[in-house]
Design a protein around this motif. Structure first.
Motif, PDB file in Angstrom:
ATOM      1  N   ALA A  88       0.291  -1.783  -3.182  1.00  0.00           N
ATOM      2  CA  ALA A  88       0.794  -0.430  -2.935  1.00  0.00           C
ATOM      3  C   ALA A  88      -0.254   0.417  -2.218  1.00  0.00           C
ATOM      4  CB  ALA A  88       1.202   0.222  -4.253  1.00  0.00           C
ATOM      5  N   ILE A 143       4.569   5.249  -2.669  1.00  0.00           N
ATOM      6  CA  ILE A 143       4.559   3.799  -2.867  1.00  0.00           C
ATOM      7  C   ILE A 143       4.006   3.526  -4.263  1.00  0.00           C
ATOM      8  CG2 ILE A 143       3.809   1.576  -1.947  1.00  0.00           C
ATOM      9  CD1 ILE A 143       3.370   2.910   0.723  1.00  0.00           C
ATOM     10  N   PRO A 169      -0.010   6.355  -2.743  1.00  0.00           N
ATOM     11  CA  PRO A 169       0.194   5.241  -3.672  1.00  0.00           C
ATOM     12  C   PRO A 169      -0.061   5.675  -5.116  1.00  0.00           C
ATOM     13  CG  PRO A 169      -1.990   5.080  -2.697  1.00  0.00           C
ATOM     14  CD  PRO A 169      -1.356   6.330  -2.148  1.00  0.00           C
TER      15      PRO A 169
END
Length: 352
Positions: free
Chosen positions: A225, A215, A242
């Motif tokens: 995120a 992400i 993330p």
């Protein structure tokens, strides 16, 4: 299907709490904003030179959002604390004229309480942002903001996260003498986003059997995120990593291929512009790219969820996270698990 042992429907509580978010946002604007403005005025009068933010878990992502607000809108330096320097190592920094903001849903974690108490003793202006005005954290802090989310019973935090974001936005607006007008339409917009749950359910089919997720975002979208990755990991148990888009280009992009699911949170504004080269590289590698952002960005991706247009970038995170909360919920249900009660989690995590 209900659990034969308890008779409860898996995810019932999390679903209900996600649905409460428009009402919570409206409550903050109607009931919380005057108190937040009053607190902000009191703090601004003391002219803090620096801001330190302390939090864990979901609240840490809200604190990161506040860091962006403080540095961009206030022009003040801000940092995220390492609590162990105080709680484990006994460090005693000089915090004179520093604003120390501690963000916590429960306000009950011992390390948060201890580090806030130490910050106050070291000369800091201390502010607790919690969902519990009677918490130990509120008690040791000079100022307290109640995020007014009401009891949250599902283990994954949803409504308290967006409540923290809005409260922190209104605080920063108060510190700079703003009126917070960018937030006034959020309750209605949030209700509209949440009503499109069927779109998210369709997206969830892409990730039912995923082995890992990446992400990414930049700017104000980066805390989103991080929070999306946390929600997905704690409910679905899928490893979700993330990355800031800038960091993704510095090496980790090599792990992305044409079967790698990537979710990109693309803000409408400078953060999205900064993310564009990353999106181009991901498309070039043939990544399965799903975009949360404006319709044009969704159209250029493999799939996605379009967010309302015309929302100021600094408050977009309050809307961005909503379909991602629903995604975590839907993938968890599709995998036969209960998002209300992920394994090994407790509502109050007592770290020291």
């Amino acid at each position: 299907m209900s659990d034969p042992q308890t008779g409860s429907v898996p995810g019932r509580i999390m679903a209900a709490e996600m649905a409460e978010q428009p009402a919570v946002l409206q409550r903050i604007l109607d009931e919380g904003a005057p108190k937040i403005r009053e607190i902000a005025a009191g703090i601004a009068a003391r002219s803090p030179r620096f801001v330190l933010l302390t939090a864990r878990g979901t609240s840490d992502n809200a604190a990161l959002y506040a860091k962006y607000l403080i540095e961009i809108l206030l022009g003040r330096p801000a940092g995220l604390t390492s609590m162990s320097t105080t709680t484990a190592y006994g460090a005693k920094p000089d915090l004179t004229d520093v604003l120390a903001i501690t963000v916590s849903q429960s306000g009950g974690s011992p390390d948060l309480v201890a580090s806030t108490k130490a910050a106050r003793e070291a000369g800091a202006i201390t502010l607790a942002v919690t969902n519990n005005p009677d918490s130990p954290l509120a008690e040791v802090s000079e100022f307290h903001i109640d995020v007014l989310a009401g009891p949250e019973k599902a283990l994954p935090a949803t409504k308290t996260y967006t409540a923290e974001l809005l409260a922190l936005y209104l605080l920063v607006e108060g510190l700079r003498g703003g009126d917070g007008s960018a937030a006034k339409e959020l309750p209605g917009l949030a209700a509209g986003v949440l009503a499109r749950h069927a779109e998210v359910r369709a997206l969830a089919e892409r990730y039912r059997f995923a082995q890992r997720l990446v992400i990414t975002s930049r700017g104000y979208g980066y805390p989103t995120a991080r929070e999306a990755a946390l929600k997905l990991m704690e409910t679905t148990y899928i490893p979700a990593t993330p990355f800031s888009g800038a960091d993704l280009l510095h090496g980790p992009l090599a792990m992305v291929d044409n079967v790698s699911p990537v979710i990109a949170v693309v803000p409408d504004g400078r953060g999205g512009e900064a993310l564009q080269p990353v999106l181009d590289r991901l498309r070039g590698r043939g990544a399965d790219l799903v975009v949360i952002g404006q319709q044009a960005q969704v159209d250029a991706a493999s799939a996605g969820f379009a967010l309302p247009a015309g929302v100021p970038e600094e408050v977009q995170p309050i809307l961005e996270i909503l379909p991602l909360q629903q995604l975590a919920y839907e993938v968890t249900i599709a995998r036969g698990q209960d998002p209300d009660a992920p394994r090994a989690l407790a509502k109050v995590t007592e770290t020291h």
